[in-house]
Structures are given as structure tokens and as C-alpha cells.
Design an enzyme around this catalytic site. Structure first.
Site, PDB file in Angstrom:
ATOM      1  CG  ASP A 296      -0.021   5.114 -13.726  1.00 24.78           C
ATOM      2  OD1 ASP A 296      -0.545   4.786 -12.654  1.00 24.78           O
ATOM      3  OD2 ASP A 296      -0.033   4.397 -14.742  1.00 24.78           O
TER       4      ASP A 296
ATOM      5  CG  ASP B 128       3.503  -1.446  -9.711  1.00 26.70           C
ATOM      6  OD1 ASP B 128       2.679  -0.870  -8.958  1.00 26.70           O
ATOM      7  OD2 ASP B 128       3.170  -2.098 -10.712  1.00 26.70           O
TER       8      ASP B 128
ATOM      9  CG  HIS C 152       0.381   1.799  -8.554  1.00 23.80           C
ATOM     10  ND1 HIS C 152       1.383   1.919  -9.498  1.00 23.80           N
ATOM     11  CD2 HIS C 152      -0.748   2.266  -9.149  1.00 23.80           C
ATOM     12  CE1 HIS C 152       0.886   2.430 -10.606  1.00 23.80           C
ATOM     13  NE2 HIS C 152      -0.411   2.662 -10.424  1.00 23.80           N
TER      14      HIS C 152
ATOM     15  CG  HIS D 208       0.483   2.885 -18.990  1.00 24.61           C
ATOM     16  ND1 HIS D 208      -0.375   1.804 -19.034  1.00 24.61           N
ATOM     17  CD2 HIS D 208       0.520   3.259 -17.684  1.00 24.61           C
ATOM     18  CE1 HIS D 208      -0.825   1.548 -17.821  1.00 24.61           C
ATOM     19  NE2 HIS D 208      -0.295   2.430 -16.978  1.00 24.61           N
TER      20      HIS D 208
ATOM     21  CD  GLU E  66      -2.544  -0.491 -11.227  1.00 21.37           C
ATOM     22  OE1 GLU E  66      -3.671  -0.476 -11.759  1.00 21.37           O
ATOM     23  OE2 GLU E  66      -1.506  -0.068 -11.796  1.00 21.37           O
TER      24      GLU E  66
END
Length: 451
Positions: free
Chosen positions: A123, A92, A90, A423, A156
Site C-alpha cells: 500500500d 506516500d 500512490h 497500515h 493519499e
């Protein structure tokens, strides 16, 4: 890494991969268009589409999915009669949080201390680059021996399910014999790992109202019901004294069987402050891979700066519940909503709203694809044996793909090992992991074609 032509090609391509990852990281492709311009996500989608076209993919398309975001699809035909492999990533990303807290700008790929820093570096924009590297290495060494489909998702991280619903409406699009999800990670740097279970997730927004408007705390405090205090009591009811998650009616008796996670290593990976205890009971692997976990993601209430002496009339929060394999996320969502409503004190008005969910996942590790990957990783990581691990996070698409294509084998690999700090502030990727996993994926495709 032992020398072989595929590994040599990947090593030679690494500077190009770094430059491409820098271009992709520069897009602020957060699929929350109230915070970030939609044009940033559209730019990233077009970048991926152009990269696929440059590698001779056909039927390249930027797909408008039902949640208002875009996913990118392309197909690279292989030899006639060859198996088909779907490669997923992904583009995003999560918001950067506090940009001022980053050592270097979050949307500017920066090399430091042997790692590449930037939001999405691991990620999962790095996963897009990993797939490209693997395919380029095969093309330079005899060709790609399977039919390859690539899908790069655009939402996602938001959990809004656009690609899942699109796939359900167009089931032939992503059909494959094997699916490689490039959105997981090794247990630690240098230890080749496939993720065999994922917890699902449900998101619930809860709002509590007690008054028609805020009141002066000196004049009314002590008798007037405070909505923020009520919300705090509700949220506290979601945890036992040891920090374990407690949702009424939800007590799956589950444990983890597989690679264990040393508690001291976990403390180091999670950067737990000295003297602060871990929460819950059982092994660390039990707690993060096989059991439910509630997290309060945000609370709407007055900030400390500028706060006034008022009794609050309303307060709300966003609550996440991670759901272990074997539990239906929709049922877990209903239990969470019922718990929040039942534990609201003082007759306060409460409303709950589900705002997203994804089902948990468990892979079939007995499939031939797993042996092909194990053999590939043994070459890419000399002296190491492929390990099985769980992942506390969710990739909702996995269950959609498993239900649409029950015969397909699904493997989860990727760049999000603990040092990547996905994150969080200062997310990074290890270029050595990118190199080795790209080699592993290329050799896997070759092994799988020959199997």
C-alpha cells in the site's frame, strides 16, 4: 498460471521488480512533514518520474498540488484512435508506527517466508511497480494497445486532498475512458477481486477545556471538572453497548449484497485475541463495507510514564468516521461535530474542527471494462472467477474522478489483501499476487483495446 507470453515476461521481470520496490520502499515518504523530511517524499516522486521516463512516457511532470505535496504524471501514447486508460497508485505511505516492533526495518524491503516486507510494499508502492510490470510485459509482446496515463499521488494516506483539488483545476489532465485504481486488494490471496464500493471518511479534531491550568488532584479532585474525563465520556457516547457506531442523526439503513466475509476468517485476518468479541451487529460484510464506523485515532493526554497527580485542564482527540456509500461525507462530518459538542458534559468548553474528508464510492459493475477485467483475471488466476467485494477504507480521488469524468469506467484492484497487514507493523506484499495482478492488468489493457 497457464503459460502465455505475457505471463512469461512478467515472471522474468519479477527480480527486477523486487529490486525496484526495494529502492522505492527505502524512501520514508510519509506526507506528514512534521514527522518526516519532505525530501524523502520528493525523492520518491522523482524516482517514479524517472521510472516513467525510462518507459518512454512523455509529458512526465512532478506536480505541486495545493496541499504542499507532489503527484507524478506521465502519458504513454498508444496507437492512433486508441482508448485511453488512466492507471493510479500512490507513493506516500503510512508512518511505520513503532519501528522497534517490526521484525525487520520498515523502510528496508526484506524477503521472509515467501513475502516481501516493508512499509508501502503493498500500500501502495507495490501498485506503482504493478503498473510498470504490466506495461513492460505488453511492450515486450506486441506493444501497449491503448493510450496510458499514469498518476502517482503523494498524499493519499493523509487525506489532505491535494490531487483532488489539482484535478479539479486541470480537468483535462486525467481524462480517460477507463480508470484502474491500483490501491485496493484481493479478498484473499489467490482470489481475484475487484472492489466495487469504498467507504468515505471524515476526520474531526475535538478539544475540551475545563480549567485555566492543571490542578493537584488531592486538593481539587472531586469537584474540579477533569477535561480528560469529559473527553472520555464524549468518546464513549459514539458507541452503543455492542460497539456499533452511534452518531446522533446518522443511521443509514444499509446492508451489503455481494461476497460475504466469514466471521471466523475475519477473526483470523484481524488477529482478534481469543475470547474477545467482534463489535456491532449484522454480517461482517455489513459492518466493514456498508455501515458507518467510528475510530478514535489518537488522544492528547499525559502518558503513564511521568504522569503527575493532576486534574487535567485540557484534552483533545482525533476522531475518524468511515462513511458508507450513499452518504455525503460533508454532512456526516457536521453530524459528528454536532454529536461531540452535544455530548460534552458539565458545561465544559468544547471545540471541533474538521481536518480531512473523502467521499464514499460505488462503481458501475455493468460496464464493458468489468468484463474485460474478468476475462483477464480468469487467465491470470486459472480456475478462479473474479469476485466483487467492498472495502472499508476510502480513496477520496475516486469520487473526484467519477464526477469529473462521468462516462469513465472505474475499476479498483491491488495488492492489499488481508495478509498484507497494511497500515500495521510488518506490512508485506505477496510476490505471487504482484505477478498475477500484473499479468491481469496487462491482459485487461489488451482485452479492453480489442473490445
Amino acid at each position: 498460471m497457464s503459460s502465455n507470453p505475457v505471463a512469461e515476461t512478467v515472471a522474468a521481470l519479477l527480480p527486477r521488480a523486487q529490486a525496484e520496490l526495494a529502492e522505492l520502499v527505502a524512501f520514508k515518504s510519509v506526507a506528514d512533514f512534521a514527522q518526516f523530511p519532505k525530501s524523502e517524499s520528493e525523492g520518491a516522486a522523482n524516482w517514479v518520474a524517472d521510472a516513467l521516463r525510462a518507459e518512454d512516457f512523455v509529458d512526465v511532470a512532478v506536480l505541486d498540488t495545493p496541499d504542499g505535496t507532489q503527484s507524478v504524471y506521465g502519458c504513454l501514447p498508444g496507437p492512433e484512435g486508441a482508448r485511453t486508460v488512466l492507471l493510479y497508485a500512490h507513493y506516500d505511505v503510512q508512518p511505520p508506527l513503532d519501528e522497534a516492533a517490526w521484525t525487520t526495518p520498515p523502510f528496508e524491503l526484506t524477503e521472509r517466508d515467501g513475502r516481501w516486507y516493508g512499509r508501502g510494499a503493498a500500500d501502495c508502492k507495490g501498485g506503482v511497480i504493478m503498473h510498470l510490470l504490466a506495461l513492460r510485459a505488453l511492450k515486450a509482446n506486441g506493444g501497449v494497445p491503448v493510450n496510458v496515463k499514469v498518476i502517482a499521488e503523494g498524499s493519499e494516506e493523509m487525506g489532505t486532498g491535494g490531487l483532488e483539488r489539482y484535478a479539479e483545476q486541470h480537468p483535462e489532465l486525467l481524462e480517460a475512458d477507463t480508470i484502474v485504481i491500483g490501491d485496493a486488494g484481493n479478498f484473499r490471496v489467490g482470489l481475484p477481486t475487484v472492489t466495487t464500493t469504498l467507504r468515505g471518511m471524515t476526520l474531526v479534531r475535538v478539544q475540551i477545556d475545563t480549567l485555566q491550568g492543571n490542578l493537584h488532584s488531592g486538593q481539587f479532585g472531586g469537584a474540579a471538572p477533569d477535561a480528560l474525563a469529559a473527553l472520555i465520556r464524549v468518546l464513549d457516547s459514539l458507541r452503543a453497548a455492542d460497539g456499533s457506531t452511534t452518531v446522533d442523526g446518522f443511521a443509514p439503513e444499509t446492508g451489503w449484497e455481494g461476497l460475504e466475509y466469514d466471521e471466523e476468517q475475519f477473526r483470523k485476518d484481524a488477529k482478534v485475541l481469543d475470547g474477545v468479541e467482534l463489535i456491532g451487529d449484522g454480517s461482517v460484510a455489513d459492518r466493514i463495507w456498508a455501515r458507518p464506523a467510528v475510530t478514535v485515532l489518537g488522544i492528547d493526554c499525559p502518558p503513564v510514564v511521568g504522569a503527575t497527580p493532576s486534574v487535567q485542564a485540557s484534552a483533545r482527540a482525533l476522531v475518524s468516521l468511515r462513511v458508507p456509500p450513499g452518504v455525503d461525507a460533508a454532512e456526516a462530518s457536521k453530524l459528528l461535530q454536532a454529536h461531540l459538542e452535544a455530548h460534552t458534559p458539565w458545561g465544559a468548553r468544547v471545540s471541533t474542527e474538521p481536518v480531512g474528508q473523502g467521499q464514499p464510492f460505488r462503481a458501475d459493475t455493468s460496464s464493458p471494462a468489468y468484463q474485460a477485467m474478468a476475462d483477464a483475471m480468469a487467465v491470470a488466476y486459472p480456475g478462479e472467477t473474479m469476485q466483487y467485494a467492498g472495502q472499508g477504507g476510502s480513496i477520496p480521488l475516486c469520487n473526484t474522478l467519477a464526477s469529473l469524468y462521468p462516462q469513465a469506467e472505474i475499476l479498483l484492484i491491488g495488492l492489499s489483501e488481508p495478509e498484507a497487514q497494511i497500515h500495521a507493523v510488518d506490512e508485506s506484499v505477496s510476490p505471487e499476487e504482484l505477478e498475477r495482478l500484473s499479468v491481469a492488468e496487462a491482459l485487461f489493457l489488451r482485452n479492453y483495446a480489442a473490445g
